[in-house]
Design an enzyme around this catalytic site. Sequence first.
Site, mmCIF file in Angstrom:
data_model
loop_
_atom_site.group_PDB
_atom_site.id
_atom_site.type_symbol
_atom_site.label_atom_id
_atom_site.label_comp_id
_atom_site.label_asym_id
_atom_site.label_seq_id
_atom_site.Cartn_x
_atom_site.Cartn_y
_atom_site.Cartn_z
ATOM 1 C CB SER A 154 -1.130 0.025 1.212
ATOM 2 O OG SER A 154 -1.900 0.956 1.205
ATOM 3 C CG ASP A 277 -6.710 -1.429 -4.336
ATOM 4 O OD1 ASP A 277 -7.326 -0.615 -3.575
ATOM 5 O OD2 ASP A 277 -5.598 -1.728 -4.459
ATOM 6 C CG HIS A 306 -5.819 -1.602 -0.660
ATOM 7 N ND1 HIS A 306 -5.003 -0.792 -1.682
ATOM 8 C CD2 HIS A 306 -5.183 -1.182 0.620
ATOM 9 C CE1 HIS A 306 -4.002 -0.083 -1.082
ATOM 10 N NE2 HIS A 306 -3.985 -0.226 0.226
#
Length: 337
Positions: A154, A277, A306
Amino acid sequence: MTSSNREFKPRRFLEGRHLQTVYNVLFPPDNSLEDEYYSESILIPTNDGSGDLLWLEHNPPLSLVRKNASQWNGYYLLLIHGMEGSSESHYMVSAGKEALNRGYGVVRMNLRNCGRGFGIAKKPYNAGQSEDLEAVLKYIYKHFTKSIFVSGFSLSANMVIKFFGEKREHYSKAFSATSPPLDLKRSCDFIDSRAGNFYRDHFLDTMKEKVTSGVYEISDKMKERVLRSKSFFDFDDFFTAPISGYANVLEYYNICSSVKYLGGIKVPGLIVHADDDPVVPSEVWHEIRWKSYPLLQTVLTEKGGHVGFISDPSPDNPEGRWLPRILLEFFDSQIKP
């Protein structure tokens, strides 16, 4: 650490200054490697002159602490979590287990004021904090091994790509980046939109809690303004950008967006993203001509969310998490005999 028969002894140093090892009994985690694998906590200083510290969780190769374990392959894997995550985030634990069982040593890095590192830094983390990654890699290189891989998730996936595209001492031989927000401004616009407001509100709440705690050295006026933030853009404009030394939020986004650094990468990398996502917009991914970067392998999945990438559990994969296997197979392929 040169012999699998050697008894492992906890590291107790802070770049030349004695520091008692802080044991995880002080912070009993809900989701942890400590129940199954030897672990020690290490604190190291940042190199920006702030006096801030970084909290690392170190899991040495299994062959150094167990009999009949997989032989250490000579490599360490550095894992770095995403926004408001920690060394105990599910993807950090899953990837750490996979790496340890394959013969790696593992270091899980907490970004500034995250996880067990909360309260030992005066500054926040940000998406382009290359200097902190460099400090940790230098520590691993000096004290554990010169054969290192890096895996970011991330927000830290963005940081990892940026780091390897910069002209720095990289120490690492390869990297992976999972669910990276390649364009920070467009990712901010996406999470501030109606499609991302659930995640925006969740992250804003936890980030504001840190500001309210008083851990950051900011004025009451600035604190009041930050707490009135209704969007990610405002929070970064009122807090992240100025406290990190950027003129404004747009300069922060422009300088730190990893898409700008792809052409400078000189080591092999694996970049993983899911089309569904809910935090990072896929449009940016599809605009990039990935074939222009021969050192980069890419995996784009239809589903995965995600940093999720979960399928139905199976006897070989009871957690159903298949991302760690993909990452470690890539790193295994980069080990040179």
